[in-house]
Design an enzyme around this catalytic site. Structure first.
Site, short mmCIF file in Angstrom:
data_model
loop_
_atom_site.label_atom_id
_atom_site.label_comp_id
_atom_site.label_asym_id
_atom_site.label_seq_id
_atom_site.Cartn_x
_atom_site.Cartn_y
_atom_site.Cartn_z
N THR A 35 34.93 44.18 56.34
CA THR A 35 34.03 45.00 57.16
C THR A 35 33.12 45.86 56.30
O THR A 35 32.07 46.30 56.75
CB THR A 35 34.84 45.92 58.09
N ASP A 36 33.52 46.11 55.03
CA ASP A 36 32.77 47.10 54.24
C ASP A 36 31.33 46.67 53.96
O ASP A 36 30.41 47.46 54.14
CB ASP A 36 33.52 47.50 52.95
N GLY A 120 44.70 39.64 39.98
CA GLY A 120 44.54 38.57 40.97
C GLY A 120 45.44 38.70 42.18
O GLY A 120 45.60 37.76 42.94
N LEU A 123 44.80 43.64 44.62
CA LEU A 123 45.01 45.10 44.61
C LEU A 123 43.89 45.81 43.86
O LEU A 123 43.99 46.98 43.51
CB LEU A 123 46.36 45.44 43.97
N ASP A 170 36.84 49.12 47.51
CA ASP A 170 37.82 49.19 46.42
C ASP A 170 37.51 50.35 45.47
O ASP A 170 38.40 51.11 45.09
CB ASP A 170 37.84 47.88 45.63
N TYR A 220 33.72 34.36 48.81
CA TYR A 220 33.45 35.74 49.21
C TYR A 220 31.94 35.92 49.43
O TYR A 220 31.49 36.43 50.46
CB TYR A 220 33.95 36.70 48.13
C1 GLA Z 1 37.39 42.62 48.20
C2 GLA Z 1 36.08 43.38 48.01
C3 GLA Z 1 35.98 44.53 49.00
C4 GLA Z 1 36.24 44.07 50.43
C5 GLA Z 1 37.49 43.21 50.50
C6 GLA Z 1 37.68 42.58 51.86
O1 GLA Z 1 38.48 43.43 47.88
O2 GLA Z 1 35.99 43.89 46.71
O3 GLA Z 1 34.71 45.14 48.90
O4 GLA Z 1 35.13 43.38 50.95
O5 GLA Z 1 37.50 42.18 49.54
O6 GLA Z 1 37.87 43.55 52.82
#
Ligand code: GLA
Length: 384
Positions: A35-36, A120, A123, A170, A220
């Protein structure tokens, strides 16, 4: 300054009387996945696994970097920083490059890095190293940069030097973490609020699938473009829409063909933002069980509509979904491997993990790892 965090043994040989040591943690996310970068909401927290850097000036125009994990030293010229894709140093270089691009003056430095954030595992070890570096350089050269700007610098480093068009979650979580609290972050305005996480008879456990698909960063970026394509389609009828944040399910239904892959991507994101808002109300009401159900629904959406899960993660969620002891579970982070996050009854956790580890070994010939998570402070100087 010295804090509650101890300096890891492997960094001891690099400490001099001029050195600064910074700790920057990995993160979990309770709900609000993918969602970010759609300007929605997330609910992350910083954890008790972190990256540590020891840094000092070297009065030259070179950067000398050492990783204790890889037992490797590399040297670069400050004037000619370029990405070294796939190498641990690229995250550090990316941050130095961003600072220079923003006209902050930094000199040469020596930096040694150690981390106990599993690589990986979803986290955010990369965000942790970027944030540790950004925070350390800010301290070392007295740049006076705010935490918010540091998070944006670290995010841009990830875009340009790791090639992943990540959102802000993150890096923000690593820098803004608060002990025993989750952060509800509005990824559009960067306004945030802390919520104490009180789980009563339950605790948070991560089950690490030990899977890391090489597709992850490519896929992604594909998801991100699919969301952008959805926004473009919706804008035809609703020109004021800027991102999926502004979109309702009715709008998607009216603008995108349900057979289109983009339809499912957008539907997931819109539903996830709703789940997060309602989930925060559950937490405020102390209704952890209702919150947990939403985590299962998130997993279903990530697996079927957003398609960022994999068979191992689906298996780990299926194994716990019908036991009364795990009230919520889902894959966490970008996907295609890494961990599931589980809310498990404390007394039942060990026996359950043991059982799942054995079944997982028999099914996938892989050794599951599990981590009980403690929520910790965000980035800080631990020795100066
Ligand atoms: C990764 C990306 C984050 C976020 C997540 C999914 O961790 O670095 O910005 O998009 O995936 O929520």
């Amino acid at each position: 300054m010295s804090g509650t965090y101890t300096i890891p043994g492997p960094l001891q040989p690099f400490i001099t009387d001029k050195a600064i040591i910074v700790r920057s943690p990995g993160r979990i996310n309770l709900i609000g996945e993918h969602t970010d970068y759609n300007e929605g909401f997330v609910l992350p927290a910083a954890i008790d696994k972190a990256v540590y850097v020891v840094i000092e000036k070297n009065e030259s125009d070179t950067i000398v970097l050492h990783s204790t994990d890889f037992n490797e030293t590399v040297e670069y010229s400050l004037a000619a920083i370029k990405p070294v894709f796939g190498h641990w140093s690229t995250y550090i270089l990316g941050v130095a490059d961003q600072l220079q691009q923003r006209s902050y003056t930094i000199g040469g430095f020596k930096l040694a890095v150690y981390g106990d954030v599993p690589l990986g595992a979803g986290l955010s070890s990369s965000a942790a190293i970027e944030c540790a570096t950004a925070f350390a350089l800010n301290e070392l050269f007295g740049l006076g940069i705010t935490r918010k700007e540091l998070s944006l610098i670290a995010q841009k480093a990830e875009h340009e030097f790791a090639g992943v068009k990540c959102g802000i979650m993150d890096q923000f979580a690593s820098l803004f973490g608060k002990k025993n609290n989750v952060i509800r972050l509005d990824c559009r305005s960067l306004d945030y609020e802390y919520f104490p996480l009180e789980l009563g008879q339950y605790k948070l456990v991560l089950l690490d699938s030990q899977v890391k698909h090489s597709l992850a960063s490519t896929e992604y970026n594909v998801r991100r473009s699919q969301c952008e394509a959805g926004v473009a389609a919706i804008q035809q009828q609703y020109p004021a829409v800027k991102s999926l944040r502004d979109v309702s399910l009715e709008m998607i239904n009216g603008c995108i063909n349900t057979a289109d892959i983009v339809y499912r991507r957008c539907k997931y994101v819109v539903e996830e933002n709703i789940r997060l808002q309602e989930g925060c109300t559950d937490l405020l009401n102390g209704n952890v069980e209702a919150f947990g159900k939403k985590m299962y629904a998130t997993h279903e959406g990530l697996s079927k509509d957003y398609e960022v899960s994999c068979k191992e993660l689906d298996y780990l969620v299926e194994q716990v979904q019908h036991t009364p002891f795990v009230i919520g579970a889902r894959m966490m982070g970008g996907g295609f491997g890494g961990c599931t996050i589980n809310i498990i009854q404390k007394e039942e956790a060990d026996a359950l993990i043991e059982k799942i580890t054995e079944k997982y070994r028999n099914t996938f010939q892989k050794e599951l790892k599990s981590y009980t998570v403690q929520i910790e402070e965000g980035t800080s100087v631990i020795l100066k």
